[in-house]
Every structure is written in C-alpha cells, then in structure tokens.
Design an enzyme around this catalytic site. Structure first.
Site, PDB file in Angstrom:
ATOM      1  CD  GLU A   1      13.240   2.979  -7.267  1.00  0.00           C
ATOM      2  OE1 GLU A   1      13.290   2.562  -6.701  1.00  0.00           O
ATOM      3  OE2 GLU A   1      12.370   3.453  -8.541  1.00  0.00           O
TER       4      GLU A   1
ATOM      5  CG  PHE B   1      -2.152   0.805   1.147  1.00  0.00           C
ATOM      6  CD1 PHE B   1      -2.879   0.247  -0.219  1.00  0.00           C
ATOM      7  CD2 PHE B   1      -2.403   2.296   1.827  1.00  0.00           C
ATOM      8  CE1 PHE B   1      -4.075   1.008  -0.172  1.00  0.00           C
ATOM      9  CE2 PHE B   1      -3.909   2.405   1.619  1.00  0.00           C
ATOM     10  CZ  PHE B   1      -4.098   2.479   0.750  1.00  0.00           C
TER      11      PHE B   1
ATOM     12  CB  VAL C   1       4.924  -3.123 -19.836  1.00  0.00           C
ATOM     13  CG1 VAL C   1       5.875  -2.264 -21.330  1.00  0.00           C
ATOM     14  CG2 VAL C   1       5.761  -4.642 -19.793  1.00  0.00           C
TER      15      VAL C   1
ATOM     16  CE  LYS D   1       9.247  -2.650 -14.119  1.00  0.00           C
ATOM     17  NZ  LYS D   1       9.531  -2.931 -12.908  1.00  0.00           N
TER      18      LYS D   1
ATOM     19  CB  THR E   1       4.806  -6.983  -2.827  1.00  0.00           C
ATOM     20  OG1 THR E   1       4.912  -7.042  -3.576  1.00  0.00           O
ATOM     21  CG2 THR E   1       3.515  -7.134  -2.025  1.00  0.00           C
TER      22      THR E   1
ATOM     23  CD  GLU F   1      -2.552  -3.182 -20.407  1.00  0.00           C
ATOM     24  OE1 GLU F   1      -1.347  -3.183 -20.343  1.00  0.00           O
ATOM     25  OE2 GLU F   1      -3.269  -3.475 -20.870  1.00  0.00           O
TER      26      GLU F   1
ATOM     27  CG  ASP G   1      12.986  -1.441 -14.404  1.00  0.00           C
ATOM     28  OD1 ASP G   1      11.949  -1.289 -14.290  1.00  0.00           O
ATOM     29  OD2 ASP G   1      12.569  -0.303 -15.982  1.00  0.00           O
TER      30      ASP G   1
ATOM     31  CE  LYS H   1       9.428  -0.732 -16.709  1.00  0.00           C
ATOM     32  NZ  LYS H   1      10.204   0.944 -17.147  1.00  0.00           N
TER      33      LYS H   1
ATOM     34  N   GLY I   1      12.816  12.226  -8.166  1.00  0.00           N
ATOM     35  CA  GLY I   1      11.908  11.718  -7.692  1.00  0.00           C
ATOM     36  C   GLY I   1      11.545  10.084  -8.592  1.00  0.00           C
TER      37      GLY I   1
END
Lengths: 348, 348
Positions: A214, A13, A157, A130, A101, A154, A225, A229, A211
């Site tokens: 990371e 959350f 990606v 993902k 999560t 959905e 990453d 994807k 932002g």
C-alpha cells in the site's frame, strides 16, 4: 424480488467491484439457468466516481466503458445521482447490499453502518470489507438473524478461497479449536526480500510498484491487517467476540537481516503468523513474527500465497491454501457470496 | 423414513465402520436437534463377523462391546442373521446404504453392485469405498439421478477432508481444469525413509508395524491406489469417465537411494504425484514419481499428510491439505456424507 429479478446495490466500485461486475455480465445466463433469476444492479455508489441509481437495472457494460474512458461515471446519463453510499443503503429499493468500500482499519466504519442499515431493512448483505467482521461481527450477525436475512463475507480473509464456507458447508458438526495462518502478503513478501539481502526501503518501493504494498504500508508492517483478519476468523469460527485491539499484536518492523540469517542457521524462516486458540476456556488471539522450520508447510507459503490451518474436534487439522490470487479471485469470492444468498434465501 | 426415523444399513464394519458407529452414538442428540430425525442402524453386514438386522434399530453400544469381547457379533442375539451384504442391499428396509466394504482395486466389485442395488430401489447411498467411484462413477451417478436419490463419496480420496464437497459446495460455477495431488501415504513414507538411508524391505516392515503399509504393499508401491484416487477425482470433478486402467501409471518400485540423493543435489525431493489436466480437449491422467523443488508446497507433504491442488477457471488454484489423519477422520467423512444426505434429501 419482483418478476424473477434480484436487485443488488453495490457500495464502492474499485478494482474488486469492477471485476465483480464483469463476472455478473459473463455469468448472467448461467445464473438464470440455475436459479431462474435475473440479477439487476440498481445502484452503484462511489466516493470519487459518482453514484448511479436505476431501478430497472444499470447497464454494466456501459458503466465499465465510461470508467475506462472518463475515469468517472457519465454525469450526463439519467442514472447519475448525487447521493451517498449511506443514502443508497437506506433508501434505494434493493434485495442484496454489497459492501465493497475501502477498509477503515481502526473502526470498520462507515461499512458497519451501511450493512446494519441493509439488515434493519430486512435486506441481505455481503461484505468484502473486513472491517465489519473484525469490529462488529456479533452485532451484525444477530441483526441478520433477528431480521431473518443472510449476511456473508467470504472474501474478508482469503479473497475467494473458501474459509468461512469451508467450515459452514463442509465441516458441519465440527467445533473449531485452533487456527493458524499466514494471511498478509505484504509482510510475507518483505521478509522474503530482506532474506535475499535487500534493504527495507528498497523492498517497500518494489512492492508498491508491483501493486501489493500500500501507499502507506504501516498497517501491514505493524500487523494491523493480519490482526483484523485474525479477529474476523476468530469471531466467525470460534465465537470470540473480539476486535483487532484484543489481538496480541507484534509487527515485522523490528525484524532485521541478521535475525533472518540467524534463523536460517537453525533451518528456520521468519513468518508473520496469525494464531487463535483456546487457553483456560478463553479464546486467545495473536499476531507475531515466528521462526518456522523449513520442513513445515507454512515455511513454503511465499509471496502473495496464503494459508489457513483449521483444527477441529472431529476432523483434525485441515489447511487451505490460496495460490497467488489476482483481483479476479476476490471478485469470485463476492460472486460466491451472491450465489450463496440465491441458494439459501428461499430457505430462511 | 417413518416417524422421524432414518434407517441406515452399513455394509462392512471394520475400523471405519466402528468409528462411524461411535460418532453416531456421540452425535445422536445433535442430529435430532438439527434435523428432527433419529438415525436407526437397521443392518450391519460383514464377511467375517456375521450380520445383524433389526428394523427397530440395532443397539450400537452393545454391538461395539460384543466385537471387543467376542471379536464377532453375538450369534445368540435375535438380531443375528445369516445373510450377505448383497441381500441386505436388496432386501432390508433402509433409507440410506453405507458401502464400507474392503476395496477390490481391480474391479470395484461387489461394492458397485451393492450401491447400484440401493439406487435402483430409490435409496440414497454413501460410499467410503473408492472402487465404485474409480470404476463406475458415471453409471452410478446417472442411476442416482434417474431415481432421484443422493449418492455421496467424500472419503474416497482424502478421508474426511473436503474435496468433492469443497468443489460442490464452495466453488460453485467454477470449472475444474487441473488437479495435482500427493494422495498415497505408503509411497510418501517409503520415499522419505529411503532418503534417510533405510533399505526397502526394512521400511516396508516398519510401515507394516506402524499400520500404514498393507500386508501386500504392491497396490500402493506400483501406484494402483494413487491411480484409483486419480480416476475418482477426475471422474467426479472433470467428467473424465475413466478407470484406473486409463491412468498413465508408474510406481516407485524402481526409485533408488542414489536417484533420491541425485535429486537432493538439485534441491529436489521425489514424490509420487497424481495429475489430471486437459490436453487437446481431452482429460489426461497420470501417476508417476516426480522431482519436486524444495521451495514447493508439495515437497513438505510428509508421511500420512496428503494434499490436492485444484485449479479452476474462476478461482485460480486452491489447495487443501489433510494433516496426519487417523481413523476418526475417515469416520467423520462418512458422517459428513450422512449429514449431507439429511440436509439435501428434502430438496431433490
């Protein structure tokens, strides 16, 4: 499903989960008008904010308020329970599980287990994570098929921009033969800023402040990453059955200011390109920095904007572009998967 | 519909109709496997090649062959009938009407009447002709609703590339607030070639030879084709209820080489832009040449490639690009509308 209520459990959350909860509150009436169904959030589990369970439905407005004020769920409320996400997935009475999560990029766990637990219980599942699609798509798809439940993903990606839905719902009977994309905004931003003469470390710091870099940016910079994807796209759209380890991956860590300027002399820009295609009957997956001509559509994909170009046998090439998404667009993607479950659950 | 047969009537049988017929032959088995239905073409009407009617199904392979050899339907075959498209629409026993006749850009007729005739008979209708969507969308949509039949028109703006399906099927609960597009390839091509130093007349001649400039190019150059597409988009996606006459329209006929070169000095290119938005609660529609910065996605839409950017309340802006379509892509659009009818006909 009882009394026109659909019970949903949300694992994780963070920003996406909260924006999704706001959308559920905002669209409650419209959903009821369309489907004659009430959405009841019966569980919300987190690693650091506590866990809530209420089979009659959690008060979402109250929870969002508690998080604002306490930065934690309210331990004094009766909904507060000391149980884990896995316990929620396995034991709470829900109709749809939402796996939101944080991504574990080298395993996809424990998200894979959460989703598998739901599917085995003949519950529908939606993943915004993902990992499961990159690492265990065939397993989960087959599990959903076997148990006659729905499994959608959905957002994995391109946030809420239709990619999987686009192919499933609007390119029916088409066979996907090639995919090209720019799907990692961190590297896209870094390459642009280096082209502007900024230093690597300087760019990373600025990106963190804004932002979209990371705390540990290595997963983005080294292309992991983008590889996750790419694996997700190829698993779903081309039946590749690969993992991120199978993607021929090269990050942008070695790209220098000088290389970018040399490329510019040739009217090119350097972008981290995701590629999937078929060679000798086998799906090939690649992520690598490439020179793209300034006349190409891909060259003008800047900052957090992303693109995927899908080539099919019947419809030639169609590209879809997501423009500077915010967290609300990811939440919409999760919401659109909910709507898809509500639309299709009677039909399977 | 009888005995698992779906009967279709095709009005107009030019390049798109023939490519659609080839697709029907090619995908016959797949359609049966998916829907347990056989597609039977029971009528094909044309203005100059004759008309065919056979309630048991026309032999499509034979017809395509006759057209190759005779450049006309075979008058000696029993299917050959001397009736008009309107008579087919009104009297032949079919389940779905396909309106593929040539566009009459200033009225949308007789295509509007063909479709209305089908809908009034409680038959589904598919239009590849943008006239009815630009001139009489609300009338036809309401007629379809009243008679509980389906009415689709995917190809009318961007061939087979999902635009209407994209919004309907993948952006559910989103409200469209703005649309920007480059949707006329003739003007796109002409502006590029003039920028390259060619003369207007020279460009028009070359475009005619290459097949994407019409014999009378004024409808494209003066922006009427773009205005019809803009009206179609805004009627369907924003409930505008306008006609091409309501579009604030300016063509490219006055754009000079000098203006293009001046724009280039500002790092801009000139494109014919279609625009729809809401001002003071009212939908505004515009087609006009505009300067677009070279960093913008729109600036790299070249030749026959087209784009539409759709802004919504929940999903921000999503763009979809069709890359250098051929006639097969338009045929796929018609085919995808057929598939959509087959998918949804049981549900209404």
């Amino acid at each position: 499903m009882t009394n026109n209520n659909i019970k949903i459990a949300i694992l994780g959350f963070g920003n996406v989960g909260r924006a999704f909860a706001k959308l559920l509150i905002e669209k409650e009436k419209e959903i009821f008008e369309e489907f004659n169904l009430n959405i009841r959030v019966v569980a919300i589990s987190t690693k650091s904010k506590g866990c809530l369970v209420n089979e009659n439905g959690i008060d979402l407005t109250g929870v969002l308020n508690d998080l604002e004020v306490l930065n934690h769920f309210d331990k004094n409320k009766s909904d507060y329970k000391d149980i884990s996400s896995m316990e929620v997935a396995e034991n709470v009475d829900y109709d749809i599980l939402f796996e939101l999560t944080p991504l574990k990029i080298f395993s996809g766990q424990p998200a894979i287990d959460h989703i598998a637990a739901a599917l085995k219980r003949k519950k529908h599942a939606v993943s915004a994570n993902k990992g499961p699609i990159a690492w265990a798509f065939e397993y989960l798809r087959d599990l959903a098929g076997k148990n006659k439940v729905l499994f959608y993903y959905e957002t994995t990606v391109m946030d809420g921009t239709p990619v999987f839905n686009l192919v499933d719902e609007t390119l029916k009977f088409c066979k996907v033969t090639k995919i090209i994309g720019i799907l990692n905004s961190t590297t896209n931003f870094i390459l642009e800023e280096i082209a502007n003469g900024k230093l690597y470390d300087e760019v990373i710091e600025e990106g963190k402040k804004r932002g979209f870099v990371e705390e540990d940016p290595s997963m983005d910079i080294e292309g992991w990453d983008a590889a996750a994807k790419t694996a997700a796209l190829l698993n779903v759209l081309m039946g590749a059955n690969i993992t991120p380890n199978d993607v021929d991956r090269k990050g942008i860590e070695d790209i220098t200011y000088e290389q970018i300027k040399e490329a510019e002399k040739r009217d090119n820009v350097i972008k981290l390109i995701c590629y999937g295609g078929i060679e000798n009957g086998k799906v090939i997956a690649k992520v690598q920095p490439e020179e793209i001509h300034k006349n190409s559509l891909l060259s003008n994909i800047k900052g957090t904007t992303s693109i995927v170009s899908i080539t099919t046998d019947l419809m030639g090439t169609v590209s879809v572009v997501e423009h500077e998404p915010e967290i609300e667009q990811t939440a919409y993607g999760v919401f659109s998967d909910l709507i898809r479950v509500l639309s299709n659950m009677q039909r399977i």
